[in-house]
Design a protein around this motif. Structure first.
Motif, PDB file in Angstrom:
ATOM      1  N   LYS A  31     -43.165  17.448  69.208  1.00 38.41           N
ATOM      2  CA  LYS A  31     -43.240  17.892  67.818  1.00 38.41           C
ATOM      3  C   LYS A  31     -43.005  19.396  67.721  1.00 38.41           C
ATOM      4  CE  LYS A  31     -46.179  17.465  63.750  1.00 38.41           C
ATOM      5  NZ  LYS A  31     -47.451  16.939  63.253  1.00 38.41           N
ATOM      6  N   LEU A  34     -39.242  20.302  68.655  1.00 35.90           N
ATOM      7  CA  LEU A  34     -38.288  19.951  67.609  1.00 35.90           C
ATOM      8  C   LEU A  34     -38.437  20.834  66.369  1.00 35.90           C
ATOM      9  CD1 LEU A  34     -38.395  16.113  68.088  1.00 35.90           C
ATOM     10  CD2 LEU A  34     -36.467  17.625  68.596  1.00 35.90           C
ATOM     11  N   LYS A  35     -39.612  21.405  66.180  1.00 39.07           N
ATOM     12  CA  LYS A  35     -39.813  22.321  65.058  1.00 39.07           C
ATOM     13  C   LYS A  35     -39.179  23.680  65.363  1.00 39.07           C
ATOM     14  CE  LYS A  35     -43.759  22.210  62.951  1.00 39.07           C
ATOM     15  NZ  LYS A  35     -45.185  22.398  62.594  1.00 39.07           N
ATOM     16  N   ASP A  46     -31.687  16.876  63.630  1.00 36.14           N
ATOM     17  CA  ASP A  46     -32.800  15.927  63.501  1.00 36.14           C
ATOM     18  C   ASP A  46     -34.018  16.506  64.208  1.00 36.14           C
ATOM     19  OD1 ASP A  46     -34.476  13.641  63.291  1.00 36.14           O
ATOM     20  OD2 ASP A  46     -32.712  12.349  63.324  1.00 36.14           O
ATOM     21  N   ASN A  47     -35.172  16.430  63.574  1.00 31.41           N
ATOM     22  CA  ASN A  47     -36.396  16.963  64.173  1.00 31.41           C
ATOM     23  C   ASN A  47     -37.503  15.915  64.249  1.00 31.41           C
ATOM     24  OD1 ASN A  47     -37.114  16.742  61.525  1.00 31.41           O
ATOM     25  ND2 ASN A  47     -37.739  18.871  61.254  1.00 31.41           N
ATOM     26  N   ARG A  49     -39.440  13.291  66.311  1.00 32.75           N
ATOM     27  CA  ARG A  49     -39.657  12.885  67.705  1.00 32.75           C
ATOM     28  C   ARG A  49     -39.570  11.371  67.872  1.00 32.75           C
ATOM     29  NH1 ARG A  49     -46.173  13.827  68.239  1.00 32.75           N
ATOM     30  NH2 ARG A  49     -46.654  12.554  66.442  1.00 32.75           N
TER      31      ARG A  49
END
Length: 76
Positions: A31, A34-35, A46-47, A49
């Protein structure tokens, strides 16, 4: 770096891919990673998970590599 990722199940999640390819050390870091980092799935940012990646998808992580999801031969 370009790499093929072979899966023996219908899909792998983006978080699992990050962990299996040693981009992150644990699933809990997905998380945060991806942020903080741009990850493109099939040429779209795309973020999530939990994003399901199927055979034929590709994931680009700048400064890390390009990963192509493939199905293992003979798997269901």
């Amino acid at each position: 770096m370009k790499k093929e990722i072979f899966i023996d199940r219908p899909y792998i999640t983006l978080g699992q891919l990050l962990k299996e390819e040693s981009v992150i050390d644990s699933g809990g870091q997905a998380k945060w990673y991806l942020k903080e980092h741009v990850v493109n799935v099939n040429d779209e940012p795309d973020n999530r998970r939990g994003r399901k990646l199927y055979a034929g998808d590709h994931v680009e992580i700048p400064k890390v590599g390009l990963f192509f999801i493939r199905s293992k031969q003979g798997s269901k």
